[in-house]
Motif scaffolding. Structure first.
Motif, PDB file in Angstrom:
ATOM      1  N   ASN A 130       2.992   1.965  -2.012  1.00 44.98           N
ATOM      2  CA  ASN A 130       3.194   2.380  -3.406  1.00 44.98           C
ATOM      3  C   ASN A 130       2.081   3.267  -3.943  1.00 44.98           C
ATOM      4  OD1 ASN A 130       5.636   1.175  -3.805  1.00 44.98           O
ATOM      5  ND2 ASN A 130       4.891  -0.502  -5.080  1.00 44.98           N
ATOM      6  N   ILE A 131       0.950   3.346  -3.260  1.00 48.17           N
ATOM      7  CA  ILE A 131      -0.203   4.046  -3.839  1.00 48.17           C
ATOM      8  C   ILE A 131       0.120   5.507  -4.117  1.00 48.17           C
ATOM      9  CG2 ILE A 131      -2.552   4.843  -3.402  1.00 48.17           C
ATOM     10  CD1 ILE A 131      -3.077   2.264  -1.895  1.00 48.17           C
ATOM     11  N   LEU A 184       0.820  -1.216   0.000  1.00 48.03           N
ATOM     12  CA  LEU A 184       0.000   0.000   0.000  1.00 48.03           C
ATOM     13  C   LEU A 184       0.854   1.266   0.000  1.00 48.03           C
ATOM     14  CD1 LEU A 184      -2.762  -1.060   2.553  1.00 48.03           C
ATOM     15  CD2 LEU A 184      -2.850  -1.169   0.066  1.00 48.03           C
ATOM     16  N   HIS A 244      -3.108  -2.369  -8.615  1.00 48.70           N
ATOM     17  CA  HIS A 244      -3.687  -2.043  -7.302  1.00 48.70           C
ATOM     18  C   HIS A 244      -2.935  -2.758  -6.184  1.00 48.70           C
ATOM     19  CE1 HIS A 244      -6.956  -0.117  -9.384  1.00 48.70           C
ATOM     20  NE2 HIS A 244      -7.274  -1.229  -9.994  1.00 48.70           N
ATOM     21  N   PRO A 245      -1.940  -2.110  -5.585  1.00 52.40           N
ATOM     22  CA  PRO A 245      -1.400  -0.784  -5.887  1.00 52.40           C
ATOM     23  C   PRO A 245      -0.441  -0.820  -7.073  1.00 52.40           C
ATOM     24  CG  PRO A 245      -0.232  -1.737  -4.047  1.00 52.40           C
ATOM     25  CD  PRO A 245      -1.304  -2.721  -4.401  1.00 52.40           C
ATOM     26  N   TRP A 276       1.223   6.943  -8.104  1.00 53.91           N
ATOM     27  CA  TRP A 276       0.395   7.815  -8.934  1.00 53.91           C
ATOM     28  C   TRP A 276       0.891   9.253  -8.924  1.00 53.91           C
ATOM     29  CZ3 TRP A 276      -1.746   4.948 -12.163  1.00 53.91           C
ATOM     30  CH2 TRP A 276      -2.300   3.711 -11.826  1.00 53.91           C
TER      31      TRP A 276
END
Length: 426
Positions: free
Chosen positions: A219-220, A217, A280-281, A224
């Motif tokens: 990396n989220i 998570l 995702h992620p 982006w």
């Protein structure tokens, strides 16, 4: 000579005349400073979202006529390269960062007021679609639509909306992105790439068995924010052609290495049953693709601007950008508007039929792919029809200010209830 007796080319020219006039009117009303290339890139990225979901998302019918999600990628791994073209969120974040940098510099008030305005524009359509679905779901259930179909539909509707939350967060970071671009130029995005690379090494490398699953998570945000930061640097004129070539070449080489050497999954979207996913992620492969796409977009900017100087090409770009959030929020509803009735027609509840090819049949044959392509104009027509009414959430009519707080509160409660249902919490 009557219209019916006129030659076919003349009849065609007559029929298209109103569209040409409308296109020319839109072209005349476009401010000279408008960056047509950036708007064109945004429109292209927007159209890739429904195209990808409609082409790579299918359904199966259970014995009770309920719809369940399925994907042709499970049966046809060779379709994975199509996801490389259709996964254009990197472009969307790139142009988002570019536009935000320019808008932030031109803001008349405080940074807080600027951010509030952008959040409101993003939030209204999301509240609209979730509130409408919260009201429609019990009506559909009472009309005989199976609960399985409603849960599938709710999942599909809420699935793209994660993007809005992420986009709000990265937009809130615009002041910091502008400062980073001023100091480091295009290299301001490099630490974000490095962060994702470290997390990927930990979760996929020799220490994978001892790494907690929640680490992915992390990396989220950097995943982006990477393309958004590139867009901010581009908007601040800190990325030129040399930087664009570096992004294109470096991103392409990294993408190839991750696939061939490190065996990343080839699909850029999730595949049911797959042990790993790139989206995702986001994994490092997503950033590699975003870098290559960003470099190509910057290099093609001038050519695209010249192309969009033609009114007939520019007008659709304007329309798509005006309906951006409507397209994002309602395209899955358009597909469901065909699939839910199709679940009754093609076998229905208790009907025992095989379903409608390309709509409610399993996506496990080449025939399904051909049939789904044939269904896509139907989905597009349904989306256009829905957008005629749904656009009011994106661009509410002027006047009528009374009761706005109450309407927002009711819409928020309905949206929260729908989210609970969609996430399987109720």
């Amino acid at each position: 000579m009557s219209a019916s007796a006129a030659p076919a080319p003349l009849r065609k020219a007559t029929a298209l005349a109103p569209l040409r006039k409308a296109a020319e009117r839109i072209d005349r009303q476009t401010p000279a400073h408008r960056d047509r290339a950036v708007d064109g890139l945004r429109a292209l990225a927007l159209l890739a979202v429904p195209t990808g979901h409609w082409l790579l998302g299918g359904f199966t019918l259970d014995s009770d006529g309920g719809l369940h999600n399925a994907s042709p990628l499970s049966a046809f791994g060779a379709l994975a390269p199509a996801s490389w073209v259709l996964q254009m969120l990197g472009i969307f974040f790139l142009v988002g960062g570019y536009a935000s940098a320019l808008s932030y510099r031109r803001r008349p008030g405080s940074a807080g007021a600027w951010l509030k305005g952008r959040i409101v524009r993003l939030g209204r359509p999301v509240l609209g679609v979730t509130a409408v679905w919260a009201l429609a779901a019990p009506v559909l259930y009472a009309a005989g639509v199976p609960e399985a179909s409603l849960r599938t539909g709710a999942t599909l509707v809420i699935q793209p909306l994660w993007f809005v939350g992420v986009y709000v967060v990265v937009t809130a970071l615009t002041p910091y992105c502008v400062r980073a671009a001023g100091r480091l130029g295009g290299w301001a995005a490099a630490p974000l790439l490095g962060s994702v690379a470290v997390v990927d090494f930990l979760r996929y490398g020799p220490l994978a068995d001892s790494v907690p699953s929640w680490l992915s998570l992390v990396n989220i945000l950097p995943g982006w924010l990477f393309a958004y930061q590139l867009g901010v640097s581009w908007g601040e004129r800190r990325i030129g052609r040399r930087g664009a070539w570096l992004l294109l070449a470096g991103g392409t080489l990294l993408f190839a290495a991750l696939l061939a050497v490190f065996h990343y999954p080839a699909s850029m979207v999730g595949v049911p049953g797959a042990a790993r996913t790139n989206s995702h992620p986001p994994s490092l492969l997503v950033l590699a693709l975003a870098a290559a796409q960003s470099g190509a977009a910057i290099l093609l900017r001038d050519r695209l601007a010249k192309l969009l100087a033609r009114p007939v090409l520019w007008a659709p770009v304007v329309v798509i950008n005006l309906c951006a959030m409507t397209i994002l929020c309602w395209h899955q509803t358009a597909m469901l508007a065909a699939a839910v009735p199709g679940s009754f027609v093609g076998g229905g509840v208790g009907g025992g039929g095989g379903g409608l090819a390309g709509l409610t049949t399993a996506p496990d044959s080449l025939g399904w792919i051909a049939a789904r392509v044939a269904w896509m104009p139907v989905f597009a027509a349904l989306l256009v029809g829905i957008a005629r009414y749904a656009r009011r959430f994106e661009h509410p009519p002027e006047g009528v200010r009374g009761g706005r707080a109450l309407r927002r509160t009711v819409a928020g409660l309905l949206a929260a209830g729908f989210a609970v249902f969609a996430l399987g919490l109720a």
